[in-house]
Design an enzyme around this catalytic site. Structure first.
Site: not given
Length: 516
Positions: A103, A178, A202
């Site tokens: 990420k 996210s 997330s």
């Protein structure tokens, strides 16, 4: 002629403030300093300047970079990737042969990162986050940085500066956020596993909507060192995979104490061999179906998760319903705590202060430059956070943050009490299947509801720190539905075992059981 003894002029690390600057600060803070006091402060500051000069000259410790790599290239064909690279780790290890996406709020040395945010674009860290080194040491191969939402402040997948990320099952719906790119790529089989970060759901939100496994482990089990934080007390990193077995394997590599660089961690962390203990079974273990976790949940999702929960009886588990009334207020308790993000991430430029550990100073400088130059480039959710939090700071200081942290102790105790009877709690990960992506015609209020309206069951466990894992429970109208398993703090193994047991029976025809 210049001699070797000549002293060269140095650029000062800190400039001497003018009298007018100090007077303005005094006025802004309503201190009513006299002219004599201002003169004294300015003279005293001259000595302080020497201290800052010395601090600027001493080399600071850096996180290690152990494996060679090239910068790679920006991905232009798939929004789920921010940047493509190819970093090969050790020749052997637990992750040998595994391709991994990281990420883009986690630093990889020499590879650009932007954390979904226009202001950070162009920054390239010179260090590897601790978990990056651990994955490479274990033989993993990092093949890119996955797109995430703007500053990771979204439960849906439209706020990244890289562009929206559609759900793999429906192009008009959100992949979830996210950690949106990580979930999409794992679900589509583009990579074997990925890293996500979870402050309000997330990891679990996109994994639920994309039909894969996502684990927010116990707070502090995985070091956060080298990742952009949101709020110190709710920050988690964790694995995103297609199977619980891969999730356990990756967690085994990521978990463990980081020698004091991350204050989120207690020093006495033990890491069992999760991957080898996964198959011990759950015979006689007790599962509590959290009744309040089904409040406000779509009918189809509710039925799918409840049916899935009772199927654990086929694995020999005792399954009952349990009530924890305070869970209904869990999101409300988490929300003021999450607003601490304003002080740490925005005003504190990604580091904040008042904690011991490793500060990523180059990242802090890059965030400070971006925020100050172009604050208007924030996404709608980030603007809302800034406006809302500044209002609360100006009018109520930290009153509600402090009270919410106090109430969080009660919420933690409520879950802990139930977990004295039950080995895990289960509930729907999210109240609905994947929401529609907003369009330019969607009103602001509705857009914000689409962005934050799915966190009622995920966010409370960021506040309390309990381990929480989502695994696919089935589908509703062709879209994945997640079931969430929650366990005792640092009993992450039991959460994995229960999820693995469910995974083994999920796709088999139901069996009749006499377990009551």
């Amino acid at each position: 002629m210049i001699t070797m003894s000549a002293a060269f002029r140095k650029t000062p690390a800190v400039l001497l403030p003018s009298k007018s600057e100090l007077t303005q600060i005094s006025d802004d803070l309503r201190l009513k300093c006299s002219e004599e006091e201002i003169d004294g402060f300015r003279e005293y500051f001259k000595g302080t300047m020497d201290v800052y000069q010395r601090i600027s000259e001493i080399p600071e410790p850096q996180l290690p970079v152990k494996y060679p790599r090239t910068p790679g290239h920006k991905e232009t064909k798939d929004n789920s990737w921010y940047w493509r690279c190819d970093i090969k780790g050790a020749d052997i290890g637990k992750l040998a042969g595994k391709t991994i996406g990281v990420k883009d709020n986690v630093a990889v040395a020499g590879v650009p990162m932007m954390n979904g945010n226009k202001q950070l674009e162009g920054y390239t860290p010179e260090f590897d986050a601790t978990i990056v080194t651990r994955m490479l040491d274990a033989g993993g191969r990092i093949v890119g940085k996955t797109t995430c939402e703007d500053l990771c402040l979204s439960g849906t997948s439209w706020t990244s500066s890289n562009g929206p990320i559609p759900n793999p099952y429906s192009p008009t719906r959100a992949a979830g956020g996210s950690s949106s790119g990580s979930a999409s790529l794992v679900a589509r089989g583009e990579i074997d596993m990925a890293i996500g970060a979870d402050q309000g759901g997330s990891i679990r939100i996109p994994c639920s909507w994309c039909g894969i496994v996502g684990f927010k482990p116990t707070f502090g089990l995985i070091p956060y060192t080298g990742a952009v934080p949101i709020e110190m007390t709710v920050d988690h990193l964790g694995p995103m995979t297609r199977t619980v077995a891969d999730c356990a394997l990756l967690l085994e590599v990521l978990a463990g104490y980081d020698d004091g660089t991350d204050p989120r961690q207690p020093p006495d962390i033990t890491v069992p061999p999760y991957s080898t203990l996964l198959t011990k079974g759950v015979e006689g273990k007790r599962v509590g179906i959290l009744t309040e976790g089904f409040n406000g949940v779509d009918v189809g999702v509710s039925k799918c998760v409840k049916d899935a929960s009772y199927r654990l009886r086929e694995a020999g588990a005792v399954v009952e319903e349990v009530s924890i009334p305070l869970h209904t207020d869990g999101f409300a308790i988490w929300l003021p705590i999450s607003y601490g993000a304003y002080n740490m991430m925005i005003k504190g430029n990604g580091n904040g202060e008042n904690w011991k550990g490793h500060y990523c100073t180059s990242m802090q400088e890059a965030l400070a430059r971006g925020y100050n130059l172009r604050p208007h480039d924030f996404s709608l959710p980030c603007k809302m956070l800034a406006v809302s939090c500044e209002y609360m700071v100006r009018n109520y200081q930290n009153k509600f943050y402090a009270k919410a942290q106090n109430l969080n102790r009660l919420l933690t105790q409520a879950y802990d009490q139930a977990l004295q009877t039950y080995d895990v709690l289960v509930m729907p990960t999210l109240p609905c299947t994947a929401m529609e992506l907003p369009t330019t015609d969607t009103p602001v209020l509705e857009t914000l509801r689409l962005t934050f309206g799915m966190m009622k069951n995920t966010a409370p466990f960021n506040a309390t720190g309990h381990p929480a894992l989502t695994v696919n429970a089935g589908s509703c109208e062709g879209l994945p539905v997640g079931i969430m398993f929650v366990g005792r703090s640092f009993d992450d193994l039991m959460v994995l075992r229960m999820a693995h047991a469910f995974e083994q029976i999920r796709d088999q025809p139901p069996k009749k059981t006499c377990n009551k």
